[in-house]
Enzyme design. Structure first.
Site, PDB file in Angstrom:
ATOM      1  N   ASN A 155      39.842 -47.121 -95.419  1.00  0.00           N
ATOM      2  CA  ASN A 155      39.051 -45.891 -95.470  1.00  0.00           C
ATOM      3  C   ASN A 155      37.780 -46.108 -94.650  1.00  0.00           C
ATOM      4  O   ASN A 155      36.869 -46.799 -95.094  1.00  0.00           O
ATOM      5  CB  ASN A 155      38.696 -45.573 -96.937  1.00  0.00           C
ATOM      6  CG  ASN A 155      37.757 -44.378 -97.034  1.00  0.00           C
ATOM      7  OD1 ASN A 155      37.623 -43.610 -96.085  1.00  0.00           O
ATOM      8  ND2 ASN A 155      37.112 -44.227 -98.183  1.00  0.00           N
ATOM      9  N   TRP A 156      37.748 -45.493 -93.467  1.00  0.00           N
ATOM     10  CA  TRP A 156      36.604 -45.701 -92.567  1.00  0.00           C
ATOM     11  C   TRP A 156      35.401 -44.832 -92.931  1.00  0.00           C
ATOM     12  O   TRP A 156      34.373 -44.905 -92.277  1.00  0.00           O
ATOM     13  CB  TRP A 156      37.024 -45.425 -91.127  1.00  0.00           C
ATOM     14  CG  TRP A 156      37.685 -46.601 -90.480  1.00  0.00           C
ATOM     15  CD1 TRP A 156      38.101 -47.742 -91.092  1.00  0.00           C
ATOM     16  CD2 TRP A 156      37.983 -46.753 -89.093  1.00  0.00           C
ATOM     17  NE1 TRP A 156      38.639 -48.599 -90.172  1.00  0.00           N
ATOM     18  CE2 TRP A 156      38.585 -48.023 -88.943  1.00  0.00           C
ATOM     19  CE3 TRP A 156      37.810 -45.949 -87.961  1.00  0.00           C
ATOM     20  CZ2 TRP A 156      39.010 -48.500 -87.702  1.00  0.00           C
ATOM     21  CZ3 TRP A 156      38.241 -46.424 -86.733  1.00  0.00           C
ATOM     22  CH2 TRP A 156      38.828 -47.682 -86.611  1.00  0.00           C
ATOM     23  N   LYS A 157      35.560 -43.977 -93.928  1.00  0.00           N
ATOM     24  CA  LYS A 157      34.464 -43.067 -94.326  1.00  0.00           C
ATOM     25  C   LYS A 157      33.901 -42.380 -93.065  1.00  0.00           C
ATOM     26  O   LYS A 157      34.651 -42.091 -92.149  1.00  0.00           O
ATOM     27  CB  LYS A 157      33.382 -43.832 -95.081  1.00  0.00           C
ATOM     28  CG  LYS A 157      33.943 -44.710 -96.200  1.00  0.00           C
ATOM     29  CD  LYS A 157      32.872 -45.299 -97.052  1.00  0.00           C
ATOM     30  CE  LYS A 157      33.496 -46.318 -97.981  1.00  0.00           C
ATOM     31  NZ  LYS A 157      33.021 -46.242 -99.322  1.00  0.00           N
ATOM     32  N   GLY A 190      34.357 -50.492 -96.687  1.00  0.00           N
ATOM     33  CA  GLY A 190      33.512 -51.245 -95.755  1.00  0.00           C
ATOM     34  C   GLY A 190      34.231 -52.311 -94.939  1.00  0.00           C
ATOM     35  O   GLY A 190      34.111 -52.338 -93.704  1.00  0.00           O
ATOM     36  N   HIS A 194      38.374 -38.798-103.616  1.00  0.00           N
ATOM     37  CA  HIS A 194      37.474 -39.961-103.484  1.00  0.00           C
ATOM     38  C   HIS A 194      36.154 -39.650-104.190  1.00  0.00           C
ATOM     39  O   HIS A 194      35.632 -38.546-104.095  1.00  0.00           O
ATOM     40  CB  HIS A 194      37.237 -40.275-102.007  1.00  0.00           C
ATOM     41  CG  HIS A 194      36.626 -41.624-101.815  1.00  0.00           C
ATOM     42  ND1 HIS A 194      35.285 -41.848-102.048  1.00  0.00           N
ATOM     43  CD2 HIS A 194      37.161 -42.815-101.461  1.00  0.00           C
ATOM     44  CE1 HIS A 194      35.029 -43.136-101.828  1.00  0.00           C
ATOM     45  NE2 HIS A 194      36.154 -43.741-101.478  1.00  0.00           N
ATOM     46  N   GLU A 244      33.216 -40.300-103.519  1.00  0.00           N
ATOM     47  CA  GLU A 244      32.102 -39.830-102.677  1.00  0.00           C
ATOM     48  C   GLU A 244      32.185 -38.323-102.473  1.00  0.00           C
ATOM     49  O   GLU A 244      31.164 -37.670-102.225  1.00  0.00           O
ATOM     50  CB  GLU A 244      32.099 -40.595-101.343  1.00  0.00           C
ATOM     51  CG  GLU A 244      31.565 -42.006-101.545  1.00  0.00           C
ATOM     52  CD  GLU A 244      32.029 -43.034-100.538  1.00  0.00           C
ATOM     53  OE1 GLU A 244      32.561 -42.660 -99.484  1.00  0.00           O
ATOM     54  OE2 GLU A 244      31.864 -44.237-100.829  1.00  0.00           O
ATOM     55  N   SER A 266      35.024 -52.670-103.234  1.00  0.00           N
ATOM     56  CA  SER A 266      34.492 -53.961-102.769  1.00  0.00           C
ATOM     57  C   SER A 266      35.565 -55.028-102.542  1.00  0.00           C
ATOM     58  O   SER A 266      35.308 -56.207-102.757  1.00  0.00           O
ATOM     59  CB  SER A 266      33.428 -54.482-103.750  1.00  0.00           C
ATOM     60  OG  SER A 266      32.317 -53.604-103.763  1.00  0.00           O
ATOM     61  N   GLU A 309      39.713 -46.593-108.575  1.00  0.00           N
ATOM     62  CA  GLU A 309      38.475 -47.060-107.948  1.00  0.00           C
ATOM     63  C   GLU A 309      37.289 -46.836-108.892  1.00  0.00           C
ATOM     64  O   GLU A 309      36.744 -45.727-108.946  1.00  0.00           O
ATOM     65  CB  GLU A 309      38.214 -46.282-106.662  1.00  0.00           C
ATOM     66  CG  GLU A 309      39.287 -46.395-105.614  1.00  0.00           C
ATOM     67  CD  GLU A 309      38.713 -46.151-104.219  1.00  0.00           C
ATOM     68  OE1 GLU A 309      38.740 -47.075-103.424  1.00  0.00           O
ATOM     69  OE2 GLU A 309      38.215 -45.035-103.970  1.00  0.00           O
ATOM     70  N   GLY A 367      31.401 -50.164-102.715  1.00  0.00           N
ATOM     71  CA  GLY A 367      30.278 -50.512-101.845  1.00  0.00           C
ATOM     72  C   GLY A 367      29.201 -51.376-102.489  1.00  0.00           C
ATOM     73  O   GLY A 367      28.137 -51.569-101.906  1.00  0.00           O
TER      74      GLY A 367
HETATM   75  C1  PEP Z   1      36.346 -46.858-100.724  1.00  0.00           C
HETATM   76  O1  PEP Z   1      35.667 -46.254 -99.910  1.00  0.00           O
HETATM   77  O2  PEP Z   1      37.324 -46.318-101.243  1.00  0.00           O
HETATM   78  C2  PEP Z   1      35.986 -48.231-101.074  1.00  0.00           C
HETATM   79  C3  PEP Z   1      36.717 -48.867-101.940  1.00  0.00           C
HETATM   80  O3  PEP Z   1      34.878 -48.755-100.442  1.00  0.00           O
HETATM   81  P1  PEP Z   1      34.414 -50.296-100.444  1.00  0.00           P
HETATM   82  O4  PEP Z   1      35.635 -51.128-100.155  1.00  0.00           O
HETATM   83  O5  PEP Z   1      33.401 -50.373 -99.353  1.00  0.00           O
HETATM   84  O6  PEP Z   1      33.867 -50.596-101.799  1.00  0.00           O
END
Ligand code: PEP
Length: 251
Positions: free
Chosen positions: A11-13, A234, A99, A101, A212, A169, A175
Protein backbone atom coordinates in the site's frame (compact mmCIF):
# COMPACT_ATOMS: atom_id res chain seq x y z
CA UNK A 1 4.89 -23.61 9.08
CA UNK A 2 4.51 -20.68 6.71
CA UNK A 3 1.86 -20.95 4.03
CA UNK A 4 3.03 -21.50 0.51
CA UNK A 5 0.65 -19.03 -1.03
CA UNK A 6 0.88 -15.85 0.95
CA UNK A 7 -0.31 -12.40 -0.08
CA UNK A 8 2.12 -9.48 -0.03
CA UNK A 9 0.17 -6.31 -0.67
CA UNK A 10 2.02 -3.03 -1.03
CA UNK A 11 0.00 0.00 0.00
CA UNK A 12 1.86 3.05 -1.29
CA UNK A 13 -0.67 5.46 0.27
CA UNK A 14 -0.16 9.01 -1.15
CA UNK A 15 3.45 8.37 -2.13
CA UNK A 16 5.29 7.09 -5.16
CA UNK A 17 6.38 8.14 -8.61
CA UNK A 18 7.44 6.50 -11.83
CA UNK A 19 10.94 6.05 -10.38
CA UNK A 20 9.47 3.75 -7.73
CA UNK A 21 7.75 1.76 -10.47
CA UNK A 22 11.06 1.24 -12.24
CA UNK A 23 12.64 0.03 -8.98
CA UNK A 24 9.94 -2.62 -8.69
CA UNK A 25 11.72 -4.52 -11.49
CA UNK A 26 13.63 -6.42 -8.80
CA UNK A 27 10.34 -7.46 -7.18
CA UNK A 28 8.99 -8.59 -10.55
CA UNK A 29 12.05 -10.78 -11.05
CA UNK A 30 11.54 -12.34 -7.62
CA UNK A 31 7.83 -12.88 -8.24
CA UNK A 32 8.59 -14.75 -11.45
CA UNK A 33 10.97 -17.23 -9.85
CA UNK A 34 9.75 -20.77 -9.17
CA UNK A 35 10.03 -20.36 -5.41
CA UNK A 36 7.66 -17.40 -5.27
CA UNK A 37 5.33 -18.06 -8.17
CA UNK A 38 2.46 -19.26 -5.97
CA UNK A 39 2.46 -16.11 -3.87
CA UNK A 40 0.34 -13.12 -4.65
CA UNK A 41 2.30 -9.91 -4.83
CA UNK A 42 0.05 -6.92 -5.37
CA UNK A 43 1.01 -3.28 -5.74
CA UNK A 44 -1.52 -0.63 -4.74
CA UNK A 45 -0.09 2.71 -5.87
CA UNK A 46 -2.02 6.02 -6.03
CA UNK A 47 -4.70 6.17 -8.75
CA UNK A 48 -2.43 8.25 -11.01
CA UNK A 49 0.10 5.41 -11.29
CA UNK A 50 -2.28 2.49 -11.68
CA UNK A 51 -2.18 2.17 -15.45
CA UNK A 52 1.58 2.82 -15.76
CA UNK A 53 2.20 0.20 -13.11
CA UNK A 54 -0.17 -2.23 -14.79
CA UNK A 55 1.77 -1.86 -18.07
CA UNK A 56 4.98 -2.59 -16.19
CA UNK A 57 3.74 -5.80 -14.54
CA UNK A 58 1.17 -7.16 -16.97
CA UNK A 59 3.37 -10.03 -18.18
CA UNK A 60 4.53 -10.92 -14.69
CA UNK A 61 3.23 -12.65 -11.61
CA UNK A 62 2.33 -9.32 -10.00
CA UNK A 63 -1.10 -7.69 -9.89
CA UNK A 64 -2.20 -4.11 -9.36
CA UNK A 65 -4.80 -2.73 -6.98
CA UNK A 66 -6.34 0.60 -6.04
CA UNK A 67 -6.42 2.02 -2.51
CA UNK A 68 -10.02 3.22 -2.42
CA UNK A 69 -12.97 4.16 -4.63
CA UNK A 70 -16.10 6.30 -4.64
CA UNK A 71 -19.15 4.52 -3.24
CA UNK A 72 -21.19 5.17 -6.39
CA UNK A 73 -20.70 2.42 -8.92
CA UNK A 74 -22.27 4.41 -11.77
CA UNK A 75 -20.60 7.23 -13.61
CA UNK A 76 -21.76 10.64 -12.47
CA UNK A 77 -21.06 14.20 -11.45
CA UNK A 78 -18.55 13.47 -8.67
CA UNK A 79 -15.66 15.82 -9.35
CA UNK A 80 -12.31 14.42 -8.37
CA UNK A 81 -13.63 10.95 -7.60
CA UNK A 82 -12.87 7.53 -9.07
CA UNK A 83 -15.38 4.68 -9.15
CA UNK A 84 -14.74 0.97 -9.55
CA UNK A 85 -15.50 1.03 -13.32
CA UNK A 86 -12.69 3.55 -13.81
CA UNK A 87 -10.39 1.50 -11.58
CA UNK A 88 -11.15 -1.65 -13.53
CA UNK A 89 -10.27 0.13 -16.79
CA UNK A 90 -6.70 0.76 -15.55
CA UNK A 91 -5.94 -2.97 -15.42
CA UNK A 92 -6.25 -3.18 -11.62
CA UNK A 93 -7.56 -6.47 -10.23
CA UNK A 94 -7.67 -5.61 -6.54
CA UNK A 95 -8.93 -2.79 -4.37
CA UNK A 96 -8.28 -1.91 -0.74
CA UNK A 97 -11.51 -0.85 1.00
CA UNK A 98 -12.05 0.35 4.56
CA UNK A 99 -8.48 1.41 5.29
CA UNK A 100 -8.40 3.15 8.68
CA UNK A 101 -6.86 6.27 7.11
CA UNK A 102 -10.08 6.65 5.12
CA UNK A 103 -12.36 5.58 7.95
CA UNK A 104 -10.77 8.14 10.27
CA UNK A 105 -9.79 11.03 8.01
CA UNK A 106 -12.58 10.93 5.46
CA UNK A 107 -15.48 9.95 7.70
CA UNK A 108 -15.93 6.68 5.89
CA UNK A 109 -18.67 4.78 7.73
CA UNK A 110 -19.28 1.04 7.76
CA UNK A 111 -22.30 1.62 5.51
CA UNK A 112 -20.26 3.54 2.94
CA UNK A 113 -17.69 0.74 3.05
CA UNK A 114 -20.46 -1.77 2.41
CA UNK A 115 -21.49 0.19 -0.73
CA UNK A 116 -17.89 0.33 -1.92
CA UNK A 117 -17.39 -3.41 -1.44
CA UNK A 118 -20.58 -4.15 -3.41
CA UNK A 119 -19.46 -1.83 -6.17
CA UNK A 120 -16.02 -3.48 -6.35
CA UNK A 121 -17.49 -6.99 -6.45
CA UNK A 122 -19.90 -5.99 -9.21
CA UNK A 123 -16.84 -5.07 -11.31
CA UNK A 124 -15.17 -8.39 -10.46
CA UNK A 125 -12.43 -6.67 -8.49
CA UNK A 126 -10.97 -8.58 -5.56
CA UNK A 127 -11.51 -6.69 -2.32
CA UNK A 128 -8.94 -6.27 0.44
CA UNK A 129 -11.34 -5.39 3.25
CA UNK A 130 -9.54 -3.62 6.13
CA UNK A 131 -10.78 -3.83 9.67
CA UNK A 132 -9.17 -2.99 12.99
CA UNK A 133 -9.61 -1.35 16.36
CA UNK A 134 -8.27 2.00 17.56
CA UNK A 135 -6.07 2.25 20.63
CA UNK A 136 -9.03 3.55 22.66
CA UNK A 137 -11.09 0.48 21.65
CA UNK A 138 -8.26 -1.77 22.76
CA UNK A 139 -7.90 0.06 26.08
CA UNK A 140 -11.65 -0.14 26.67
CA UNK A 141 -11.63 -3.87 25.85
CA UNK A 142 -13.96 -3.15 22.97
CA UNK A 143 -11.93 -4.73 20.15
CA UNK A 144 -14.26 -7.69 19.60
CA UNK A 145 -17.35 -5.47 19.31
CA UNK A 146 -15.64 -3.05 16.94
CA UNK A 147 -14.47 -5.86 14.66
CA UNK A 148 -17.90 -7.46 14.74
CA UNK A 149 -19.62 -4.21 13.76
CA UNK A 150 -17.14 -3.47 10.97
CA UNK A 151 -17.59 -6.97 9.53
CA UNK A 152 -21.34 -7.21 10.00
CA UNK A 153 -22.20 -3.88 8.39
CA UNK A 154 -19.38 -3.98 5.84
CA UNK A 155 -20.55 -7.36 4.53
CA UNK A 156 -24.30 -6.75 4.80
CA UNK A 157 -26.24 -8.19 1.86
CA UNK A 158 -23.15 -9.72 0.24
CA UNK A 159 -23.83 -13.33 -0.70
CA UNK A 160 -20.45 -14.49 -1.86
CA UNK A 161 -17.26 -13.79 0.07
CA UNK A 162 -14.98 -15.61 -2.38
CA UNK A 163 -13.49 -12.41 -3.77
CA UNK A 164 -12.90 -10.81 -0.39
CA UNK A 165 -9.61 -10.97 1.48
CA UNK A 166 -9.64 -9.62 5.02
CA UNK A 167 -6.85 -7.41 6.36
CA UNK A 168 -6.74 -7.16 10.14
CA UNK A 169 -4.95 -3.88 10.85
CA UNK A 170 -4.96 -2.59 14.42
CA UNK A 171 -5.06 1.19 13.88
CA UNK A 172 -2.52 1.76 16.66
CA UNK A 173 -0.03 -0.40 14.82
CA UNK A 174 -0.17 1.38 11.46
CA UNK A 175 2.94 3.46 10.88
CA UNK A 176 3.97 3.33 14.54
CA UNK A 177 6.53 0.53 14.55
CA UNK A 178 4.47 -1.25 17.23
CA UNK A 179 2.99 -4.66 16.53
CA UNK A 180 0.53 -6.61 18.70
CA UNK A 181 1.75 -9.33 21.03
CA UNK A 182 1.53 -12.77 19.46
CA UNK A 183 -1.27 -13.96 21.79
CA UNK A 184 -3.31 -10.83 21.21
CA UNK A 185 -2.88 -11.08 17.44
CA UNK A 186 -3.88 -14.75 17.34
CA UNK A 187 -6.90 -14.07 19.56
CA UNK A 188 -8.10 -11.16 17.43
CA UNK A 189 -7.60 -12.98 14.14
CA UNK A 190 -9.42 -16.05 15.46
CA UNK A 191 -12.27 -13.78 16.53
CA UNK A 192 -12.36 -12.28 13.03
CA UNK A 193 -12.58 -15.80 11.55
CA UNK A 194 -15.34 -16.71 14.01
CA UNK A 195 -17.36 -13.59 13.19
CA UNK A 196 -17.00 -14.19 9.44
CA UNK A 197 -18.01 -17.84 9.84
CA UNK A 198 -21.11 -16.78 11.73
CA UNK A 199 -22.04 -14.48 8.86
CA UNK A 200 -21.31 -17.11 6.25
CA UNK A 201 -20.79 -20.72 7.13
CA UNK A 202 -18.25 -22.97 5.46
CA UNK A 203 -15.91 -20.39 4.08
CA UNK A 204 -12.25 -20.41 4.77
CA UNK A 205 -11.46 -16.68 4.90
CA UNK A 206 -8.01 -15.41 4.00
CA UNK A 207 -6.79 -13.08 6.74
CA UNK A 208 -3.84 -10.75 6.24
CA UNK A 209 -2.10 -8.80 8.95
CA UNK A 210 -1.19 -5.13 8.47
CA UNK A 211 0.60 -2.69 10.76
CA UNK A 212 4.34 -1.88 10.81
CA UNK A 213 5.40 -5.06 9.01
CA UNK A 214 9.10 -4.83 8.20
CA UNK A 215 12.01 -7.15 7.34
CA UNK A 216 12.74 -7.61 11.06
CA UNK A 217 9.33 -8.81 12.20
CA UNK A 218 8.05 -10.53 9.00
CA UNK A 219 9.40 -13.96 9.87
CA UNK A 220 7.92 -14.02 13.37
CA UNK A 221 4.55 -12.79 12.10
CA UNK A 222 4.50 -15.27 9.20
CA UNK A 223 4.84 -18.15 11.61
CA UNK A 224 1.37 -17.46 12.93
CA UNK A 225 -0.59 -20.02 10.95
CA UNK A 226 -3.79 -17.93 10.88
CA UNK A 227 -1.99 -15.22 8.87
CA UNK A 228 -2.21 -15.59 5.08
CA UNK A 229 -0.09 -12.61 4.18
CA UNK A 230 0.69 -8.97 4.85
CA UNK A 231 -0.61 -5.56 3.92
CA UNK A 232 2.54 -3.45 3.98
CA UNK A 233 2.51 0.34 4.00
CA UNK A 234 5.72 2.30 4.63
CA UNK A 235 8.19 -0.54 3.98
CA UNK A 236 6.64 -1.37 0.60
CA UNK A 237 7.84 1.84 -1.05
CA UNK A 238 11.37 0.60 -0.79
CA UNK A 239 11.76 -2.35 -3.21
CA UNK A 240 14.65 -3.82 -1.21
CA UNK A 241 12.70 -3.76 2.06
CA UNK A 242 9.65 -5.23 0.35
CA UNK A 243 11.75 -8.05 -1.12
CA UNK A 244 13.32 -8.64 2.30
CA UNK A 245 9.86 -8.97 3.84
CA UNK A 246 8.89 -11.56 1.21
CA UNK A 247 12.14 -13.49 1.60
CA UNK A 248 12.18 -13.37 5.40
CA UNK A 249 8.78 -14.98 5.39
CA UNK A 250 10.36 -18.14 4.02
CA UNK A 251 13.86 -18.21 5.46
C1 PEP B 1 -1.08 0.25 5.89
O1 PEP B 1 -1.02 1.33 5.34
O2 PEP B 1 -2.02 -0.51 5.67
C2 PEP B 1 -0.01 -0.15 6.80
C3 PEP B 1 -0.08 -1.31 7.38
O3 PEP B 1 1.01 0.76 6.98
P1 PEP B 1 2.42 0.49 7.72
O4 PEP B 1 2.95 -0.82 7.19
O5 PEP B 1 3.27 1.65 7.33
O6 PEP B 1 2.15 0.40 9.18
Amino acid sequence: MTNNNMFFIANWKMYGNTGNIIKSTTVIKLANTKKYKNHKIIYCPPYTLLNAFYKKVKNSNISIGAQNCHANSDFGAFTGSINTKLIKSTGAKYIIIGHSENRNNNDETNLIINKKIKSALSENLKVVFCIGEKLSDKKNKNTYNVLKKQLKIGLKGIKNFNNIIFAYEPVWSIGTGIIPKRTELIRNINNVIKIINKLKKSINPKILYGGSVNPKNAKELAQIKEINGFLVGGASLNAKKFIDIIKKTYN
